[in-house]
Design an enzyme around this catalytic site. Structure first.
Site, PDB file in Angstrom:
ATOM      1  N   GLU A 162      -5.014   4.612 -11.579  1.00 29.42           N
ATOM      2  CA  GLU A 162      -4.312   5.746 -12.196  1.00 29.42           C
ATOM      3  C   GLU A 162      -4.618   6.992 -11.355  1.00 29.42           C
ATOM      4  O   GLU A 162      -5.716   7.554 -11.453  1.00 29.42           O
ATOM      5  CB  GLU A 162      -4.786   5.895 -13.650  1.00 29.42           C
ATOM      6  CG  GLU A 162      -4.291   7.123 -14.377  1.00 29.42           C
ATOM      7  CD  GLU A 162      -2.807   7.440 -14.184  1.00 29.42           C
ATOM      8  OE1 GLU A 162      -1.952   6.570 -14.438  1.00 29.42           O
ATOM      9  OE2 GLU A 162      -2.498   8.571 -13.759  1.00 29.42           O
ATOM     10  N   CYS A 168       2.151  -5.043  -8.479  1.00 25.20           N
ATOM     11  CA  CYS A 168       1.047  -4.494  -9.232  1.00 25.20           C
ATOM     12  C   CYS A 168      -0.160  -5.395  -9.420  1.00 25.20           C
ATOM     13  O   CYS A 168      -0.374  -5.941 -10.508  1.00 25.20           O
ATOM     14  CB  CYS A 168       1.546  -4.061 -10.605  1.00 25.20           C
ATOM     15  SG  CYS A 168       3.137  -3.293 -10.522  1.00 25.20           S
ATOM     16  N   CYS A 174      -2.884  -1.486 -19.487  1.00 27.08           N
ATOM     17  CA  CYS A 174      -1.491  -1.764 -19.875  1.00 27.08           C
ATOM     18  C   CYS A 174      -1.282  -3.284 -19.963  1.00 27.08           C
ATOM     19  O   CYS A 174      -1.747  -4.030 -19.113  1.00 27.08           O
ATOM     20  CB  CYS A 174      -0.524  -1.152 -18.859  1.00 27.08           C
ATOM     21  SG  CYS A 174      -0.670   0.632 -18.743  1.00 27.08           S
TER      22      CYS A 174
HETATM   23  N1  SAH Z   1      -1.219   3.964 -13.070  1.00 26.92           N
HETATM   24  C1  SAH Z   1       0.011   4.463 -12.532  1.00 26.92           C
HETATM   25  C2  SAH Z   1       0.403   3.873 -11.190  1.00 26.92           C
HETATM   26  C3  SAH Z   1       0.242   2.393 -10.972  1.00 26.92           C
HETATM   27  S1  SAH Z   1       1.337   1.255 -11.752  1.00 26.92           S
HETATM   28  C4  SAH Z   1       1.127   4.310 -13.551  1.00 26.92           C
HETATM   29  O1  SAH Z   1       0.880   3.778 -14.613  1.00 26.92           O
HETATM   30  O2  SAH Z   1       2.227   4.784 -13.300  1.00 26.92           O
HETATM   31  C5  SAH Z   1       2.877   1.400 -10.936  1.00 26.92           C
HETATM   32  C6  SAH Z   1       4.073   1.045 -11.822  1.00 26.92           C
HETATM   33  O3  SAH Z   1       4.226  -0.393 -11.969  1.00 26.92           O
HETATM   34  C7  SAH Z   1       3.954   1.579 -13.218  1.00 26.92           C
HETATM   35  O4  SAH Z   1       5.172   2.083 -13.672  1.00 26.92           O
HETATM   36  C8  SAH Z   1       3.565   0.343 -13.991  1.00 26.92           C
HETATM   37  O5  SAH Z   1       3.797   0.511 -15.344  1.00 26.92           O
HETATM   38  C9  SAH Z   1       4.421  -0.713 -13.332  1.00 26.92           C
HETATM   39  N2  SAH Z   1       4.019  -2.098 -13.585  1.00 26.92           N
HETATM   40  C10 SAH Z   1       2.777  -2.595 -13.677  1.00 26.92           C
HETATM   41  N3  SAH Z   1       2.799  -3.917 -13.921  1.00 26.92           N
HETATM   42  C11 SAH Z   1       4.089  -4.287 -13.990  1.00 26.92           C
HETATM   43  C12 SAH Z   1       4.767  -5.525 -14.223  1.00 26.92           C
HETATM   44  N4  SAH Z   1       4.093  -6.640 -14.446  1.00 26.92           N
HETATM   45  N5  SAH Z   1       6.120  -5.515 -14.214  1.00 26.92           N
HETATM   46  C13 SAH Z   1       6.798  -4.355 -13.970  1.00 26.92           C
HETATM   47  N6  SAH Z   1       6.218  -3.175 -13.740  1.00 26.92           N
HETATM   48  C14 SAH Z   1       4.876  -3.115 -13.757  1.00 26.92           C
END
Ligand code: SAH
Length: 341
Positions: free
Chosen positions: A159, A332, A115
């Site tokens: 994940e 995160c 992501c």
């Molecule tokens: N892989 C799983 C769980 C881990 S991420 C998932 O995608 O849901 C946990 C949450 O934090 C997710 O909603 C992700 O999209 C969000 N996240 C990750 N990096 C971020 C950032 N820089 N700012 C805001 N939210 C973020």
């Protein structure tokens, strides 16, 4: 060597009878590890010396080491950088709410999902964590803070649905009344949307909460932020999510990181309200946490509030996530990323 903390009470009972021991030993050892939090076999004083030695020769007890703790001066959030037996680094976060404490734990070291906004994915995927390593994160944080954790979110790095067997084993261990006894209703799995695994989790009928990292109201925008959207369309994702709700009746959460100029317009909020209409759900709006390695910008507070209001007008309840630990890189994988560079 095998890690004994990875086994559920039932598995431990089988394991012990397989070693020629009586079956009640399984529960006894499970209680030592997950209830009394023993980190060595010597502590298990109601086992014979011979049995303790037998266990010592065969198994490890998982006990992640604390490498660093960052404490927020604003709200009591503590972010832990932990080192596992093989040297892998993971992050876990302790969050204090009004009358309870919550833990955010990692399910993988690194992440393969790619992501655009996320720091956990920067160094790529390292490996899956075991159930005991997930539980160990909670035990370490309870020990260090001296406080009880009653809620768990699987929102750290990784994940969870790509490590579903271990995640399910973790849920069984952590909710066991001879262990931490955390109610399944207080456990939330967050996923970027792995459609087949959402369906197989739904079919298990566990009363755990599902959070979906949506981040965009349509396929085109979602593909721009999350590679997984190339694999599964929003239509497929929403069908799986509806199925999850039908099987569990747990209210759904949709996470939506607001990125300035990408997914925060009026049109986006209207489209999002349309997508979610009719679902028993809440949207968690997270102003994106800028990460040094990307160029994404967070919208100002007014735009965030406007986005929330428009969703509410469209009949969709949304909350703006309280930015716990905003002074300590709490989002995160940021702490780990800082340490790796
Ligand atoms: N892989 C799983 C769980 C881990 S991420 C998932 O995608 O849901 C946990 C949450 O934090 C997710 O909603 C992700 O999209 C969000 N996240 C990750 N990096 C971020 C950032 N820089 N700012 C805001 N939210 C973020």
């Amino acid at each position: 060597m095998k890690c004994i903390s990875d086994l559920t009470k039932e598995e431990l009972t089988k394991e012990l009878t397989g070693l020629g021991e009586q079956s009640f030993r399984g529960k006894q050892i499970f209680t030592w590890i997950h209830g009394k939090r023993a980190v060595s076999f010597e502590e298990m004083t109601d086992l014979s010396k011979a049995l303790r030695l037998k266990l010592f020769d065969r198994y490890l007890i998982c006990d992640p080491g604390i490498t660093r703790i960052q404490s927020s001066k604003i709200d009591g959030t503590k972010k832990f950088l932990l080192k596992l037996t093989d040297g892998s680094m993971i992050e876990s976060v302790f969050m204090r709410y009004r009358s309870w404490n919550s833990a955010c734990i990692s399910t993988q070291a690194g992440c393969a999902m790619g992501c655009r906004f996320c720091a956990s994915t920067i160094g790529g995927f390292i490996r899956n964590l075991s159930a005991g390593e997930m539980a160990g994160q909670i035990y370490v944080m309870e020990k260090e803070t001296g406080e009880r954790i009653s809620n768990v979110v699987l929102m750290g790095s990784g994940e969870p649905l790509l490590n579903l067997d271990e995640v399910q084993r973790f849920v069984s261990i952590i909710s066991d009344s001879d262990g931490a006894g955390i109610s399944k209703r207080n456990i939330t799995i967050s996923t970027c949307g792995i459609v087949p695994q959402i369906k197989s989790l739904a079919a298990k009928h566990l009363p755990i909460n599902l959070a979906i990292s949506l981040h965009a109201p349509n396929d085109e925008k979602r593909r721009h932020l999350m590679p997984i959207a190339e694999r599964y369309s929003l239509k497929e994702l929403m069908d799986a999510v509806r199925y999850y709700y039908d099987e569990t009746h747990r209210r759904l959460t949709f996470e939506y990181a607001l990125v300035k100029g990408e997914n925060d317009s009026k049109k986006d909020s209207d489209e999002l309200a349309g997508l979610l209409r009719g679902l028993n759900c809440v949207v968690n709006l997270i102003p994106v946490n800028p990460v040094r390695e990307n160029d994404l910008k967070r919208p100002d507070n007014k735009s965030v509030e406007d986005f929330r209001k428009r969703l509410a007008m469209g009949g969709i309840e949304a909350t703006v996530r309280r930015e716990l630990g905003s002074d300590i890189d709490s989002a995160c994988g940021q702490l780990r990323a800082r340490t790796l560079v």
